[in-house]
Design a protein around this motif. Structure first.
Motif, PDB file in Angstrom:
ATOM      1  N   ALA A  35      45.031 -48.778  -6.576  1.00  0.00           N
ATOM      2  CA  ALA A  35      45.178 -48.076  -5.306  1.00  0.00           C
ATOM      3  C   ALA A  35      46.421 -48.554  -4.556  1.00  0.00           C
ATOM      4  CB  ALA A  35      43.933 -48.282  -4.451  1.00  0.00           C
ATOM      5  N   ALA A  36      46.715 -49.847  -4.632  1.00  0.00           N
ATOM      6  CA  ALA A  36      47.889 -50.381  -3.947  1.00  0.00           C
ATOM      7  C   ALA A  36      49.177 -49.805  -4.536  1.00  0.00           C
ATOM      8  CB  ALA A  36      47.899 -51.901  -4.047  1.00  0.00           C
ATOM      9  N   ARG A  37      49.262 -49.738  -5.847  1.00  0.00           N
ATOM     10  CA  ARG A  37      50.476 -49.188  -6.461  1.00  0.00           C
ATOM     11  C   ARG A  37      50.603 -47.691  -6.208  1.00  0.00           C
ATOM     12  NH1 ARG A  37      50.831 -51.530 -12.505  1.00  0.00           N
ATOM     13  NH2 ARG A  37      48.569 -51.337 -12.407  1.00  0.00           N
ATOM     14  N   ALA A  38      49.470 -46.982  -6.198  1.00  0.00           N
ATOM     15  CA  ALA A  38      49.518 -45.555  -5.891  1.00  0.00           C
ATOM     16  C   ALA A  38      49.963 -45.327  -4.449  1.00  0.00           C
ATOM     17  CB  ALA A  38      48.150 -44.918  -6.135  1.00  0.00           C
ATOM     18  N   ALA A  39      49.474 -46.147  -3.525  1.00  0.00           N
ATOM     19  CA  ALA A  39      49.886 -46.024  -2.124  1.00  0.00           C
ATOM     20  C   ALA A  39      51.365 -46.362  -1.960  1.00  0.00           C
ATOM     21  CB  ALA A  39      49.033 -46.940  -1.253  1.00  0.00           C
ATOM     22  N   ALA A  40      51.848 -47.345  -2.725  1.00  0.00           N
ATOM     23  CA  ALA A  40      53.270 -47.690  -2.647  1.00  0.00           C
ATOM     24  C   ALA A  40      54.136 -46.554  -3.191  1.00  0.00           C
ATOM     25  CB  ALA A  40      53.530 -48.979  -3.428  1.00  0.00           C
ATOM     26  N   LEU A  59      55.765 -55.068  -2.419  1.00  0.00           N
ATOM     27  CA  LEU A  59      54.309 -55.088  -2.562  1.00  0.00           C
ATOM     28  C   LEU A  59      53.866 -54.476  -3.888  1.00  0.00           C
ATOM     29  CD1 LEU A  59      52.880 -54.202   0.968  1.00  0.00           C
ATOM     30  CD2 LEU A  59      52.774 -56.385  -0.240  1.00  0.00           C
ATOM     31  N   LYS A  60      54.573 -53.444  -4.326  1.00  0.00           N
ATOM     32  CA  LYS A  60      54.239 -52.835  -5.614  1.00  0.00           C
ATOM     33  C   LYS A  60      54.450 -53.825  -6.750  1.00  0.00           C
ATOM     34  CE  LYS A  60      55.473 -48.988  -8.649  1.00  0.00           C
ATOM     35  NZ  LYS A  60      56.393 -47.834  -8.878  1.00  0.00           N
ATOM     36  N   GLN A  66      50.475 -46.156   6.645  1.00  0.00           N
ATOM     37  CA  GLN A  66      50.633 -46.042   5.197  1.00  0.00           C
ATOM     38  C   GLN A  66      51.178 -47.328   4.597  1.00  0.00           C
ATOM     39  OE1 GLN A  66      53.037 -42.596   4.390  1.00  0.00           O
ATOM     40  NE2 GLN A  66      51.715 -41.219   5.546  1.00  0.00           N
ATOM     41  N   LEU A  67      52.091 -47.971   5.323  1.00  0.00           N
ATOM     42  CA  LEU A  67      52.652 -49.233   4.845  1.00  0.00           C
ATOM     43  C   LEU A  67      51.623 -50.359   4.893  1.00  0.00           C
ATOM     44  CD1 LEU A  67      55.473 -50.010   3.798  1.00  0.00           C
ATOM     45  CD2 LEU A  67      55.994 -50.855   6.091  1.00  0.00           C
ATOM     46  N   GLU A  68      50.850 -50.395   5.974  1.00  0.00           N
ATOM     47  CA  GLU A  68      49.806 -51.419   6.082  1.00  0.00           C
ATOM     48  C   GLU A  68      48.698 -51.193   5.066  1.00  0.00           C
ATOM     49  OE1 GLU A  68      50.064 -53.993   7.838  1.00  0.00           O
ATOM     50  OE2 GLU A  68      51.498 -53.535   9.434  1.00  0.00           O
ATOM     51  N   LEU A  69      48.492 -49.941   4.678  1.00  0.00           N
ATOM     52  CA  LEU A  69      47.436 -49.636   3.711  1.00  0.00           C
ATOM     53  C   LEU A  69      47.768 -50.221   2.337  1.00  0.00           C
ATOM     54  CD1 LEU A  69      44.750 -48.173   3.307  1.00  0.00           C
ATOM     55  CD2 LEU A  69      46.031 -46.104   2.743  1.00  0.00           C
ATOM     56  N   ILE A  70      49.042 -50.262   1.978  1.00  0.00           N
ATOM     57  CA  ILE A  70      49.439 -50.882   0.708  1.00  0.00           C
ATOM     58  C   ILE A  70      49.031 -52.350   0.701  1.00  0.00           C
ATOM     59  CG2 ILE A  70      51.347 -51.332  -0.866  1.00  0.00           C
ATOM     60  CD1 ILE A  70      52.912 -49.117   0.563  1.00  0.00           C
ATOM     61  N   PHE A  71      49.340 -53.041   1.803  1.00  0.00           N
ATOM     62  CA  PHE A  71      48.996 -54.461   1.909  1.00  0.00           C
ATOM     63  C   PHE A  71      47.481 -54.668   1.890  1.00  0.00           C
ATOM     64  CE2 PHE A  71      48.006 -58.179   4.590  1.00  0.00           C
ATOM     65  CZ  PHE A  71      48.651 -59.161   3.865  1.00  0.00           C
ATOM     66  N   ALA A  72      46.743 -53.784   2.579  1.00  0.00           N
ATOM     67  CA  ALA A  72      45.283 -53.907   2.626  1.00  0.00           C
ATOM     68  C   ALA A  72      44.672 -53.720   1.234  1.00  0.00           C
ATOM     69  CB  ALA A  72      44.707 -52.892   3.606  1.00  0.00           C
ATOM     70  N   TYR A  73      45.162 -52.735   0.485  1.00  0.00           N
ATOM     71  CA  TYR A  73      44.684 -52.542  -0.883  1.00  0.00           C
ATOM     72  C   TYR A  73      44.997 -53.773  -1.748  1.00  0.00           C
ATOM     73  CZ  TYR A  73      43.570 -47.541  -0.429  1.00  0.00           C
ATOM     74  OH  TYR A  73      42.998 -46.351  -0.092  1.00  0.00           O
ATOM     75  N   ARG A  78      53.394 -43.429  -3.228  1.00  0.00           N
ATOM     76  CA  ARG A  78      53.306 -42.330  -2.257  1.00  0.00           C
ATOM     77  C   ARG A  78      54.220 -42.584  -1.068  1.00  0.00           C
ATOM     78  NH1 ARG A  78      49.736 -41.404   2.135  1.00  0.00           N
ATOM     79  NH2 ARG A  78      49.516 -39.173   2.619  1.00  0.00           N
ATOM     80  N   PHE A  79      54.241 -43.810  -0.576  1.00  0.00           N
ATOM     81  CA  PHE A  79      55.094 -44.126   0.564  1.00  0.00           C
ATOM     82  C   PHE A  79      56.571 -43.994   0.183  1.00  0.00           C
ATOM     83  CE2 PHE A  79      57.543 -46.972   3.251  1.00  0.00           C
ATOM     84  CZ  PHE A  79      57.052 -46.686   4.514  1.00  0.00           C
ATOM     85  N   ILE A  80      56.937 -44.461  -1.015  1.00  0.00           N
ATOM     86  CA  ILE A  80      58.326 -44.360  -1.462  1.00  0.00           C
ATOM     87  C   ILE A  80      58.738 -42.909  -1.628  1.00  0.00           C
ATOM     88  CG2 ILE A  80      59.864 -44.882  -3.390  1.00  0.00           C
ATOM     89  CD1 ILE A  80      58.234 -47.481  -3.777  1.00  0.00           C
ATOM     90  N   ARG A  81      57.826 -42.079  -2.105  1.00  0.00           N
ATOM     91  CA  ARG A  81      58.134 -40.676  -2.298  1.00  0.00           C
ATOM     92  C   ARG A  81      58.261 -39.925  -0.970  1.00  0.00           C
ATOM     93  NH1 ARG A  81      54.098 -39.745  -4.911  1.00  0.00           N
ATOM     94  NH2 ARG A  81      52.784 -38.655  -3.410  1.00  0.00           N
ATOM     95  N   LEU A  82      57.407 -40.250   0.004  1.00  0.00           N
ATOM     96  CA  LEU A  82      57.416 -39.542   1.289  1.00  0.00           C
ATOM     97  C   LEU A  82      58.474 -40.071   2.251  1.00  0.00           C
ATOM     98  CD1 LEU A  82      53.569 -39.200   1.959  1.00  0.00           C
ATOM     99  CD2 LEU A  82      55.145 -37.460   1.087  1.00  0.00           C
ATOM    100  N   HIS A  83      58.841 -41.337   2.130  1.00  0.00           N
ATOM    101  CA  HIS A  83      59.779 -41.940   3.085  1.00  0.00           C
ATOM    102  C   HIS A  83      60.873 -42.695   2.321  1.00  0.00           C
ATOM    103  CE1 HIS A  83      56.563 -40.994   5.914  1.00  0.00           C
ATOM    104  NE2 HIS A  83      55.737 -41.723   5.171  1.00  0.00           N
ATOM    105  N   PRO A  84      61.733 -41.995   1.590  1.00  0.00           N
ATOM    106  CA  PRO A  84      62.757 -42.684   0.780  1.00  0.00           C
ATOM    107  C   PRO A  84      63.815 -43.410   1.604  1.00  0.00           C
ATOM    108  CG  PRO A  84      63.130 -40.322   0.780  1.00  0.00           C
ATOM    109  CD  PRO A  84      61.818 -40.530   1.468  1.00  0.00           C
ATOM    110  N   SER A  85      63.970 -43.041   2.868  1.00  0.00           N
ATOM    111  CA  SER A  85      64.991 -43.681   3.708  1.00  0.00           C
ATOM    112  C   SER A  85      64.373 -44.526   4.818  1.00  0.00           C
ATOM    113  CB  SER A  85      65.903 -42.610   4.318  1.00  0.00           C
ATOM    114  OG  SER A  85      65.151 -41.677   5.096  1.00  0.00           O
ATOM    115  N   HIS A  86      63.133 -44.920   4.656  1.00  0.00           N
ATOM    116  CA  HIS A  86      62.475 -45.732   5.672  1.00  0.00           C
ATOM    117  C   HIS A  86      63.118 -47.116   5.725  1.00  0.00           C
ATOM    118  CE1 HIS A  86      59.214 -47.822   7.839  1.00  0.00           C
ATOM    119  NE2 HIS A  86      58.871 -46.618   8.275  1.00  0.00           N
ATOM    120  N   GLU A  87      63.150 -47.691   6.905  1.00  0.00           N
ATOM    121  CA  GLU A  87      63.808 -48.983   7.075  1.00  0.00           C
ATOM    122  C   GLU A  87      63.050 -50.121   6.376  1.00  0.00           C
ATOM    123  OE1 GLU A  87      63.956 -49.930  11.187  1.00  0.00           O
ATOM    124  OE2 GLU A  87      61.789 -49.657  11.515  1.00  0.00           O
ATOM    125  N   ASN A  88      61.766 -49.946   6.111  1.00  0.00           N
ATOM    126  CA  ASN A  88      60.959 -50.973   5.453  1.00  0.00           C
ATOM    127  C   ASN A  88      60.551 -50.575   4.034  1.00  0.00           C
ATOM    128  OD1 ASN A  88      60.964 -52.703   7.714  1.00  0.00           O
ATOM    129  ND2 ASN A  88      59.286 -51.540   8.641  1.00  0.00           N
TER     130      ASN A  88
END
Length: 315
Positions: A89-94, A113-114, A74-81, A96-106
């Protein structure tokens, strides 16, 4: 009755077998292991084949939503978009990642990227090669980029992406301030002095220390002066001259035009008052008489406006 059931069974068998006849089985994609899909996606990214990388990462996320590479995909998909010039699509993927993984280390990388995607979207290809005034363009993408970078710096000040985000925010701050002043000047031309003063005050209060700050103070002074708010106008003027003593402050005046002048694009309705005739310098009769051409001009100035509008048909 039994014959009808036989026909029903034959019909069902026919339709089921028809799927294979028309190539239904050929549309099934072969099962690819998760590790292989991820490796192929990373290889495509390294070779700058971003469209292929997007396809591989989408397939990986769809087939293995809870796999060991799902979060990284999911993180690599933001960069690919982002690299494939798909900003929405890149901002939507970002998001989504922030919403699903609010405590992710990256997660700081997702915010970066957003903001970067919106920043490059604001810097269009036409602006790079054509002399386009950026102050007259909609700053929606610039504002979105500024908000993303601001969130990154406020929440993750020690992030490795914070220094670059801060530099880009400085440019975006100047960009947004210049746009606000441009809109304020437009309001001044339209006679909307309250809206112009509010735009200038927004720059002074929220976008300080930008090159557009003295222009914003000047707009506030001019708008308040025309509104009759002398105390506010004097305060804005004092702040402007105290911080920018060499600023060429000018009085803003709007020409009052009549309805006839507006309708005729300035052809009629803008006559100026006739000057007083010159005093004679001698007692000579010839000096007291007006020349024929001056008398004719005076007669023309006394004619009503509808005489000009009808080209002399009606007196």
């Amino acid at each position: 009755m039994r014959l009808g059931r036989v026909f029903s069974v034959i019909a069902v068998c026919f339709f089921v077998s028809a799927c294979s006849w028309f190539g239904g089985d050929e549309k099934r994609l072969p099962d690819i292991p998760e590790q292989q899909l991820y490796d192929e996606a990373i290889t495509a990214l390294e070779q700058q084949e971003y469209e292929t990388a997007v396809e591989k990462l989408q397939m990986l996320e769809a087939r293995y939503p809870f796999g060991r590479y799902s979060e990284q995909a999911q993180l690599e998909l933001i960069f690919a978009y982002h690299k494939n010039f798909e900003p929405e699509a890149a901002r939507a993927a970002a998001d989504r990642f922030i919403r699903l993984h609010p405590s992710h280390e990256n997660i700081d990388y997702a915010y970066y990227l957003k903001g970067l995607t919106a920043f490059e979207q604001d810097q269009s290809m036409f602006q790079r090669f054509l002399p386009i005034d950026i102050d007259q363009r909609d700053p929606g993408a610039a504002r979105s980029s500024f908000e993303s970078f601001s969130t990154l710096i406020n929440r993750y000040p020690d992030s490795s992406y914070a220094p670059d985000a801060q530099k880009r925010m400085l440019f975006l701050k100047n960009r947004l301030a210049s746009y606000e002043v441009h809109v304020a000047n437009y309001y001044m031309k339209r006679g909307a002095y309250i809206a112009a003063a509010n735009r200038g005050r927004y720059v002074v209060e929220n976008l300080k220390e930008t090159p557009a700050t003295p222009d914003a103070l000047a707009v506030m002074y001019q708008a308040y002066e025309l509104l009759g708010e002398q105390q506010l106008a004097q305060s804005a003027r004092d702040v402007l001259l105290a911080n920018y003593p060499n600023y060429p402050l000018k009085s803003y005046k709007v020409k009052n035009t009549s309805l006839l002048e507006t309708a005729t694009f300035g052809l009629f309705g803008s006559e100026s008052e006739a000057d007083d005739p010159p005093r004679p310098t001698t007692e000579d009769k010839q000096g007291l008489e007006k020349p024929e051409n001056e008398a004719q001009k005076e007669q023309e100035t006394k004619r009503p406006w509808y005489h000009k509008a009808t080209f002399g048909i009606f007196e």
